[in-house]
Design an enzyme around this catalytic site. Structure first.
Site, mmCIF file in Angstrom:
data_model
loop_
_atom_site.group_PDB
_atom_site.id
_atom_site.type_symbol
_atom_site.label_atom_id
_atom_site.label_comp_id
_atom_site.label_asym_id
_atom_site.label_seq_id
_atom_site.Cartn_x
_atom_site.Cartn_y
_atom_site.Cartn_z
ATOM 1 N N TYR A 42 0.837 -1.197 0.000
ATOM 2 C CA TYR A 42 0.000 0.000 0.000
ATOM 3 C C TYR A 42 0.869 1.243 0.000
ATOM 4 C CZ TYR A 42 0.921 0.951 4.976
ATOM 5 O OH TYR A 42 1.518 1.254 6.172
ATOM 6 N N ARG A 61 8.478 4.193 -4.447
ATOM 7 C CA ARG A 61 8.471 3.220 -3.352
ATOM 8 C C ARG A 61 7.457 2.104 -3.624
ATOM 9 N NH1 ARG A 61 7.453 5.280 2.686
ATOM 10 N NH2 ARG A 61 5.360 5.593 1.844
ATOM 11 N N ARG A 113 -6.495 -20.649 -1.121
ATOM 12 C CA ARG A 113 -5.441 -20.335 -0.169
ATOM 13 C C ARG A 113 -4.200 -21.193 -0.414
ATOM 14 N NH1 ARG A 113 -3.752 -21.438 5.132
ATOM 15 N NH2 ARG A 113 -3.228 -19.556 6.338
ATOM 16 N N HIS A 115 0.283 -20.587 0.345
ATOM 17 C CA HIS A 115 1.329 -19.660 0.770
ATOM 18 C C HIS A 115 2.253 -19.243 -0.367
ATOM 19 C CE1 HIS A 115 0.040 -20.844 4.794
ATOM 20 N NE2 HIS A 115 0.744 -19.845 5.281
ATOM 21 N N LYS A 160 6.509 -1.910 2.100
ATOM 22 C CA LYS A 160 5.307 -1.283 2.674
ATOM 23 C C LYS A 160 4.136 -2.251 2.484
ATOM 24 C CE LYS A 160 3.153 3.265 3.178
ATOM 25 N NZ LYS A 160 3.582 3.469 4.572
ATOM 26 N N GLU A 192 12.731 2.335 14.124
ATOM 27 C CA GLU A 192 11.745 3.334 13.703
ATOM 28 C C GLU A 192 10.570 3.300 14.665
ATOM 29 O OE1 GLU A 192 10.514 2.167 9.786
ATOM 30 O OE2 GLU A 192 10.104 0.110 10.389
#
Length: 296
Positions: A42, A61, A113, A115, A160, A192
């Site tokens: 995002y 980014r 589903r 992985h 992100k 951070e």
């Protein structure tokens, strides 16, 4: 069986998979990998006076995050801009003028589903705009309190990713303490905040953590460096020990929502003189000068 209904969403505009709609009407599959696995990325782009702030840096980014997850970028940069600006205008028509935030999210798509990074899926694309919640005048004049904690998150912090449980748990530490942010350390060194980058000031010089996989490189990384250079403030990125943070003259947070924000208490003790410092003031003033002016 409960009859309670969740709070309704406001009918604000959004974009989902090629169509403009509203938040109450937007629907995604229960088999979307973002919903099941947090498999997506995002961005949050600030908007001032109807203009996207540092848009290209956010898109750069986004490209880096997508590449790490091997998800193809489903839209060109002009397409992203056009959708964002249309939503910005639609939100302003409903909510009025003021700072806004564009939230955009891309997941790998819909599948049973698994992985593994399944190839060939059509990414799910979502975007919306909300009113920004800037720091209050009281926070800017007095600074904010923060607490510290060990950084227990994964070692791919430079992506992100939408899988934000680590950040949620980190932020809750400061919420429970009545503080504005949780400043984290990994192996004794500054990493951070839960949703911020962290800077220290000592003897008039600004220092931050290196650009690597242990921190998300906020868009304000380059912005703070630019502001320091233009103001003649020494700037460096390096490993910063916990003792250096405790002894700093100033501690500053940066993020899309906070812009730059002074920390004046850390773990219950004053930072420096316990007031916003002169370097913060210079960075904040420089930041405001870079924002688009409000139309007359």
């Amino acid at each position: 069986m409960t009859t309670d209904r969740p709070a309704s969403l406001p009918p604000l505009p959004c974009y989902l998979n090629g169509e403009f709609t509203t938040l109450p009407e937007a629907k995604v599959s229960v088999m979307d990998r973002g919903f099941l696995l947090g498999d997506g990325v995002y961005e949050v782009v600030p908007v001032y006076s109807g203009q996207l702030f540092r848009f290209d840096e956010h898109m750069d980014r986004l490209d880096r995050s997508l590449a790490e997850l091997r998800i193809p970028n489903p839209m060109t940069r002009p397409q992203w801009r056009d959708v964002a600006l249309r939503l910005v205008a639609g939100h302003a028509a409903i909510e009025g003028d003021g700072p806004q935030s564009v939230y955009l999210q891309i997941t790998r798509g819909v599948a049973l589903r698994d992985h593994a990074m399944l190839p060939g899926l059509t990414p799910t694309v979502f975007m919306t705009v909300t009113a920004a919640a800037p720091a209050t005048p009281a926070q800017r004049s007095a600074g904010v309190a923060c607490v510290t904690a060990e950084d227990f998150r994964w070692r791919k912090a430079h992506i992100k990713a939408i899988s934000l449980l680590g950040a949620v748990m980190a932020r809750q530490i400061s919420v429970d303490a009545g503080a504005a942010e949780t400043i984290m350390f990994r192996d004794g060194f500054l990493s951070e905040g839960a949703s911020s980058n962290v800077w220290i000031v000592k003897n008039g010089a600004v220092a931050g953590t290196p650009r690597d996989n242990l921190v998300l490189e906020g868009i304000r990384y380059g912005l703070v460096e630019t502001l320091c250079r233009e103001a003649g403030i020494p700037f460096e990125l390096r490993r910063i020990g916990r003792d250096e943070v405790a002894a700093a003259d100033e501690v500053i947070l940066s993020s899309a929502g906070k812009e730059v924000l002074p920390v004046t208490r850390l773990d219950g003790r004053p930072v420096g003189k316990g007031l916003p410092g002169p370097i913060y003031e210079r960075l904040y003033d420089g930041y405001q000068q870079l924002k688009p002016a409000q139309p007359a």
